[in-house]
Scaffold this active site. Structure first.
Site, PDB file in Angstrom:
ATOM      1  N   ILE A  27      -2.839  -8.615 119.056  1.00  0.00           N
ATOM      2  CA  ILE A  27      -2.441  -9.106 120.225  1.00  0.00           C
ATOM      3  C   ILE A  27      -3.274 -10.475 121.093  1.00  0.00           C
ATOM      4  CG2 ILE A  27      -2.529  -7.882 122.899  1.00  0.00           C
ATOM      5  CD1 ILE A  27      -1.695  -5.415 121.430  1.00  0.00           C
ATOM      6  N   VAL A  28      -4.538  -9.608 120.835  1.00  0.00           N
ATOM      7  CA  VAL A  28      -5.311 -11.472 121.676  1.00  0.00           C
ATOM      8  C   VAL A  28      -5.139 -12.671 120.867  1.00  0.00           C
ATOM      9  CG1 VAL A  28      -7.899 -11.945 122.084  1.00  0.00           C
ATOM     10  CG2 VAL A  28      -7.423  -9.224 122.417  1.00  0.00           C
ATOM     11  N   CYS A  77      -6.746   8.907 133.126  1.00  0.00           N
ATOM     12  CA  CYS A  77      -6.215   8.835 134.401  1.00  0.00           C
ATOM     13  C   CYS A  77      -5.448   9.444 135.067  1.00  0.00           C
ATOM     14  CB  CYS A  77      -6.529   6.543 134.256  1.00  0.00           C
ATOM     15  SG  CYS A  77      -5.903   6.755 136.400  1.00  0.00           S
ATOM     16  N   ASP A 107       2.554   8.796 124.239  1.00  0.00           N
ATOM     17  CA  ASP A 107       4.584   8.660 125.083  1.00  0.00           C
ATOM     18  C   ASP A 107       3.602   8.905 126.422  1.00  0.00           C
ATOM     19  OD1 ASP A 107       2.849  11.045 125.403  1.00  0.00           O
ATOM     20  OD2 ASP A 107       4.437  12.109 124.314  1.00  0.00           O
ATOM     21  N   ASP A 131      -1.136  11.529 116.937  1.00  0.00           N
ATOM     22  CA  ASP A 131      -0.620  12.671 116.449  1.00  0.00           C
ATOM     23  C   ASP A 131       1.192  12.371 115.308  1.00  0.00           C
ATOM     24  OD1 ASP A 131      -1.914  13.861 117.525  1.00  0.00           O
ATOM     25  OD2 ASP A 131      -0.854  14.463 119.399  1.00  0.00           O
ATOM     26  N   ARG A 166     -11.797  33.379  98.755  1.00  0.00           N
ATOM     27  CA  ARG A 166     -12.154  33.613  99.984  1.00  0.00           C
ATOM     28  C   ARG A 166     -10.690  32.720 100.576  1.00  0.00           C
ATOM     29  NH1 ARG A 166     -17.864  30.874 102.223  1.00  0.00           N
ATOM     30  NH2 ARG A 166     -18.617  33.505 102.260  1.00  0.00           N
ATOM     31  N   ARG A 248     -12.497  32.399 106.675  1.00  0.00           N
ATOM     32  CA  ARG A 248     -13.391  31.465 107.728  1.00  0.00           C
ATOM     33  C   ARG A 248     -12.381  30.527 108.455  1.00  0.00           C
ATOM     34  NH1 ARG A 248     -16.278  35.119 106.076  1.00  0.00           N
ATOM     35  NH2 ARG A 248     -18.249  34.865 105.378  1.00  0.00           N
TER      36      ARG A 248
HETATM   37  N1  ADP Z   1       4.472  10.690 134.110  1.00  0.00           N
HETATM   38  C1  ADP Z   1       3.452   9.640 134.421  1.00  0.00           C
HETATM   39  N2  ADP Z   1       3.013   8.451 135.086  1.00  0.00           N
HETATM   40  C2  ADP Z   1       2.891   7.638 134.972  1.00  0.00           C
HETATM   41  N3  ADP Z   1       1.135   7.734 134.706  1.00  0.00           N
HETATM   42  C3  ADP Z   1       0.946   8.462 133.132  1.00  0.00           C
HETATM   43  C4  ADP Z   1       2.025   9.494 132.613  1.00  0.00           C
HETATM   44  N4  ADP Z   1       1.891  10.461 132.395  1.00  0.00           N
HETATM   45  C5  ADP Z   1       0.384  10.016 131.990  1.00  0.00           C
HETATM   46  N5  ADP Z   1       0.359   8.711 132.347  1.00  0.00           N
HETATM   47  C6  ADP Z   1      -0.671   8.113 132.327  1.00  0.00           C
HETATM   48  O1  ADP Z   1      -1.056   7.630 130.890  1.00  0.00           O
HETATM   49  C7  ADP Z   1      -3.017   8.571 130.441  1.00  0.00           C
HETATM   50  C8  ADP Z   1      -2.165   8.470 129.028  1.00  0.00           C
HETATM   51  O2  ADP Z   1      -1.458  10.073 128.772  1.00  0.00           O
HETATM   52  P1  ADP Z   1      -1.964  10.614 128.585  1.00  0.00           P
HETATM   53  O3  ADP Z   1      -0.944  11.785 127.929  1.00  0.00           O
HETATM   54  O4  ADP Z   1      -2.968  11.593 127.989  1.00  0.00           O
HETATM   55  O5  ADP Z   1      -2.092  10.227 126.584  1.00  0.00           O
HETATM   56  P2  ADP Z   1      -0.914   8.993 125.551  1.00  0.00           P
HETATM   57  O6  ADP Z   1      -0.542   8.181 125.617  1.00  0.00           O
HETATM   58  O7  ADP Z   1      -1.771   9.538 124.033  1.00  0.00           O
HETATM   59  O8  ADP Z   1       0.293  10.695 125.431  1.00  0.00           O
HETATM   60  C9  ADP Z   1      -2.407   9.386 131.234  1.00  0.00           C
HETATM   61  O9  ADP Z   1      -3.829   9.548 131.564  1.00  0.00           O
HETATM   62  C10 ADP Z   1      -1.794   9.039 132.745  1.00  0.00           C
HETATM   63  O10 ADP Z   1      -3.079   7.471 132.902  1.00  0.00           O
HETATM   64  O1  FBP Z   2      -9.235  13.709 123.532  1.00  0.00           O
HETATM   65  P1  FBP Z   2      -9.175  15.666 124.233  1.00  0.00           P
HETATM   66  O2  FBP Z   2      -8.902  15.363 125.531  1.00  0.00           O
HETATM   67  O3  FBP Z   2     -10.231  16.228 123.613  1.00  0.00           O
HETATM   68  O4  FBP Z   2      -8.225  15.495 123.253  1.00  0.00           O
HETATM   69  C1  FBP Z   2      -7.571  16.313 121.879  1.00  0.00           C
HETATM   70  C2  FBP Z   2      -5.873  15.975 122.217  1.00  0.00           C
HETATM   71  O5  FBP Z   2      -5.721  14.389 121.919  1.00  0.00           O
HETATM   72  C3  FBP Z   2      -5.080  14.132 120.703  1.00  0.00           C
HETATM   73  O6  FBP Z   2      -6.057  14.198 119.733  1.00  0.00           O
HETATM   74  C4  FBP Z   2      -3.839  12.846 120.276  1.00  0.00           C
HETATM   75  O7  FBP Z   2      -3.306  12.967 121.347  1.00  0.00           O
HETATM   76  P2  FBP Z   2      -2.460  11.389 122.211  1.00  0.00           P
HETATM   77  O8  FBP Z   2      -2.479  10.662 121.593  1.00  0.00           O
HETATM   78  O9  FBP Z   2      -1.444  12.232 122.908  1.00  0.00           O
HETATM   79  O10 FBP Z   2      -4.225  11.222 123.285  1.00  0.00           O
HETATM   80  C5  FBP Z   2      -4.264  15.279 120.375  1.00  0.00           C
HETATM   81  O11 FBP Z   2      -4.128  15.582 118.881  1.00  0.00           O
HETATM   82  C6  FBP Z   2      -4.805  16.265 120.587  1.00  0.00           C
HETATM   83  O12 FBP Z   2      -4.430  17.398 120.941  1.00  0.00           O
HETATM   84 MG    MG Z   3       0.565  11.969 124.020  1.00  0.00          MG
END
Ligand code: ADP
Ligand code: FBP
Ligand code: MG
Length: 324
Positions: A27-28, A77, A107, A131, A166, A248
């Site tokens: 990107i950069v 965040c 997402d 994931d 095991r 285990r």
């Molecule tokens: N519905 C939302 N609206 C705005 N920002 C969001 C929303 N959901 C998540 N985010 C922002 O995206 C960050 C990352 O989302 P998260 O679901 O934890 O991880 P990932 O992007 O890997 O799925 C959140 O901490 C938040 O700051």
């Molecule tokens: O970093 P944390 O808070 O331990 O989150 C663990 C989660 O993050 C993941 O490693 C990745 O999830 P995201 O990509 O949605 O952030 C998941 O497989 C797992 O459930």
């Molecule tokens: Mg996610």
């Protein structure tokens, strides 16, 4: 009329994933080559709200293509999920002169990008999560490395599991998504694979399969459980109590998130990073970059977030047919 973009911000958000650095590098460097000022935003949306960022040049991304994690750091965040948090982020973009944003994450991160896009900041999302749970894309950055890391660990577990006759119950990551578990299960020859997409049945999924294979002389067993289905320790206890086989539990955990990215992750991250800047450069905004087959494609962010993808249950059938 496309908005004039002079400065592009880039951030990584959500769980880190190997290959995020390769994407940042692409990107950069593509941005600078095309004449944009590039700003690295640290710690995801937290950094955007707080103004934690710095201008990047071509050398800012040297020596990172082979490194796991993210040099931009990442965060979850909560504040950014609120209207107030988003308004602060928008004000910060204006203050710093950030005209557009590339968000590498999952997402959740794309929902955040859409919120900013709705307020006039053109955004491009790049799928970065181990994931592989981004509906619009067949592939996400970090997925391949995470699976390879898990396979390497489980191969080691196999040695000791076999030596002691095991049962090893191994928990892999995949928040509500069984892609890692299913592929790793096939790749390691696991007797059983438990996925969040399929209701778990102890008798059908574990006991019947163990009995069937014990008849043919098998004495050691590897069971892969995707996080959230059942605790690996609880399952190991149940197996030992019911069958008498010494069991285990191993939780692979965050080991799966680190390490040097595979070729596949480095190449796809580079292609996706280039594509993201190319879209902005062409005045095409608010898209999520994705993979379809071996091609890089992109979708409108609203379309991307409304899509669904399903796991290939035929692969589970294959796994169950072969691991006997
Ligand atoms: N519905 C939302 N609206 C705005 N920002 C969001 C929303 N959901 C998540 N985010 C922002 O995206 C960050 C990352 O989302 P998260 O679901 O934890 O991880 P990932 O992007 O890997 O799925 C959140 O901490 C938040 O700051
Ligand atoms: O970093 P944390 O808070 O331990 O989150 C663990 C989660 O993050 C993941 O490693 C990745 O999830 P995201 O990509 O949605 O952030 C998941 O497989 C797992 O459930
Ligand atoms: Mg996610």
């Amino acid at each position: 009329m496309a908005k004039e973009i002079k400065t592009i911000g880039v951030l990584t958000s959500g769980g880190d994933a190997p290959g995020m650095n390769a994407a940042v590098r692409a990107i950069v460097r593509t941005g600078i080559t095309k004449g944009y000022r590039m700003m690295g935003i640290q710690r995801g949306y937290n950094g955007l709200i707080n103004g934690e960022c710095y201008e990047m040049n071509v050398r800012s991304v040297s020596e990172i293509i082979h490194r796991g994690g993210t040099i931009l750091y990442t965060a979850r965040c909560l504040e950014f999920k609120t209207q107030a948090g988003q308004s602060k982020a928008l004000a910060r973009c204006k203050e710093l002169g950030i005209d557009a944003l590339v968000v590498i994450g999952g997402d959740g991160s794309f929902m955040g990008a859409r919120a900013l896009a709705n307020q006039g900041i053109p955004c491009i999302g790049i799928p970065g999560t181990i994931d592989n749970d981004i509906a619009c894309s067949e592939y996400t950055i970090g997925y391949d490395t995470a699976m390879n890391t898990a396979v390497e660990a489980i191969d080691k577990l196999r040695d000791t599991t076999q030596s002691h006759d095991r049962c090893s119950v191994v928990e892999v990551m995949g928040h509500h998504a069984g892609y890692i578990a299913l592929n790793v299960g096939i790749a390691t020859g696991a007797l059983a694979v438990l996925l969040p997409e399929r209701p778990f049945d102890f008798e059908r999924d574990i006991l019947a399969r163990m009995r069937q294979t014990q008849v043919t002389g098998k004495k050691h067993f590897i069971i892969i459980v995707s996080e959230g289905v059942i605790s690996a320790q609880e399952l190991a206890n149940q197996i030992q109590a019911t069958t008498g086989v010494d069991s285990r539990a191993t939780v692979l955990g965050h080991i799966q998130r680190g390490g040097s990215p595979t070729v596949r992750d480095r190449v796809n991250a580079s292609l996706m990073g280039y594509h993201a800047i190319d879209l902005l450069d062409k005045g095409i905004y608010n898209r999520v970059v994705a993979m379809s087959g071996d091609k890089i494609v992109d979708y409108d962010v609203n379309v991307a977030l409304s899509m669904h993808k399903t796991i290939d249950m035929d692969m589970l059938e294959v796994a169950n047919s072969i691991s006997i």
